[in-house]
Scaffold this motif. Structure first.
Motif, mmCIF file in Angstrom:
data_model
loop_
_atom_site.group_PDB
_atom_site.id
_atom_site.type_symbol
_atom_site.label_atom_id
_atom_site.label_comp_id
_atom_site.label_asym_id
_atom_site.label_seq_id
_atom_site.Cartn_x
_atom_site.Cartn_y
_atom_site.Cartn_z
ATOM 1 N N ARG A 155 -10.110 1.117 3.147
ATOM 2 C CA ARG A 155 -9.725 0.109 2.153
ATOM 3 C C ARG A 155 -10.436 -1.218 2.392
ATOM 4 O O ARG A 155 -10.805 -1.905 1.448
ATOM 5 C CB ARG A 155 -8.210 -0.063 2.217
ATOM 6 C CG ARG A 155 -7.625 -0.951 1.157
ATOM 7 C CD ARG A 155 -6.105 -0.946 1.285
ATOM 8 N NE ARG A 155 -5.471 -1.727 0.279
ATOM 9 C CZ ARG A 155 -4.474 -1.308 -0.478
ATOM 10 N NH1 ARG A 155 -4.007 -0.098 -0.331
ATOM 11 N NH2 ARG A 155 -3.936 -2.095 -1.370
ATOM 12 N N HIS A 156 -10.567 -1.600 3.666
ATOM 13 C CA HIS A 156 -11.198 -2.867 4.055
ATOM 14 C C HIS A 156 -12.230 -2.569 5.148
ATOM 15 O O HIS A 156 -11.925 -2.694 6.346
ATOM 16 C CB HIS A 156 -10.165 -3.859 4.598
ATOM 17 C CG HIS A 156 -9.071 -4.219 3.651
ATOM 18 N ND1 HIS A 156 -9.276 -4.970 2.516
ATOM 19 C CD2 HIS A 156 -7.739 -3.915 3.660
ATOM 20 C CE1 HIS A 156 -8.127 -5.129 1.881
ATOM 21 N NE2 HIS A 156 -7.183 -4.495 2.556
ATOM 22 N N MET A 197 0.855 -1.190 0.000
ATOM 23 C CA MET A 197 0.000 0.000 0.000
ATOM 24 C C MET A 197 0.887 1.234 0.000
ATOM 25 O O MET A 197 1.915 1.258 0.665
ATOM 26 C CB MET A 197 -0.900 -0.001 1.240
ATOM 27 C CG MET A 197 -1.838 1.168 1.334
ATOM 28 S SD MET A 197 -2.883 0.958 2.802
ATOM 29 C CE MET A 197 -3.910 2.395 2.658
#
Length: 125
Positions: free
Chosen positions: A84-85, A66
């Motif tokens: 992102r998650h 990342m």
């Protein structure tokens, strides 16, 4: 009598309402935005992220790369990872963050090629 050359008027200065992209002709990359700790940078730092136990299940990967803006702190990384998650968000509130095999403080600034581990709480039996 000689004829004077025509004098060109200087171009009109852009107004304060003119978008920056029109004023300078280039767009400001996202990476040059300031992080919440006030650090502004165009440089990106590439990190290796490691997810353990429930964090691995929530992220759906054990490891990934990342890029984050230079000056990003460990605490700011939590928010970036939650974006992102989204499944990780609840765990990130209680997970430990380790940088290069040492537990990180919230204010620790991440650097290029850091290895960041997300370690959720573990229960034993």
């Amino acid at each position: 009598m000689s004829k004077r050359p025509a004098v060109e008027e200087p171009p009109e200065a852009p107004s304060s309402k003119t978008p920056v992209t029109e004023q300078v002709g280039t767009e400001v990359p996202l990476s040059s935005q300031k992080t919440s700790n006030g650090v502004s940078s165009e440089r990106m730092e590439k990190l290796t992220l490691l997810y353990f136990a429930a964090a691995r299940e929530a992220a759906g990967v054990a490891e990934e790369q990342m890029e984050v803006p230079a000056g990003t702190t460990a605490d700011e990384l939590r928010e970036l990872l939650a974006d992102r998650h989204p499944e990780l968000r609840p765990l990130l509130a209680v997970a430990l963050i380790a940088v290069n095999a040492e537990y990180a403080t919230a204010e620790q600034v991440l650097e290029h090629r850091d290895e960041v581990a997300v370690i959720p709480p573990v229960s034993g039996g």
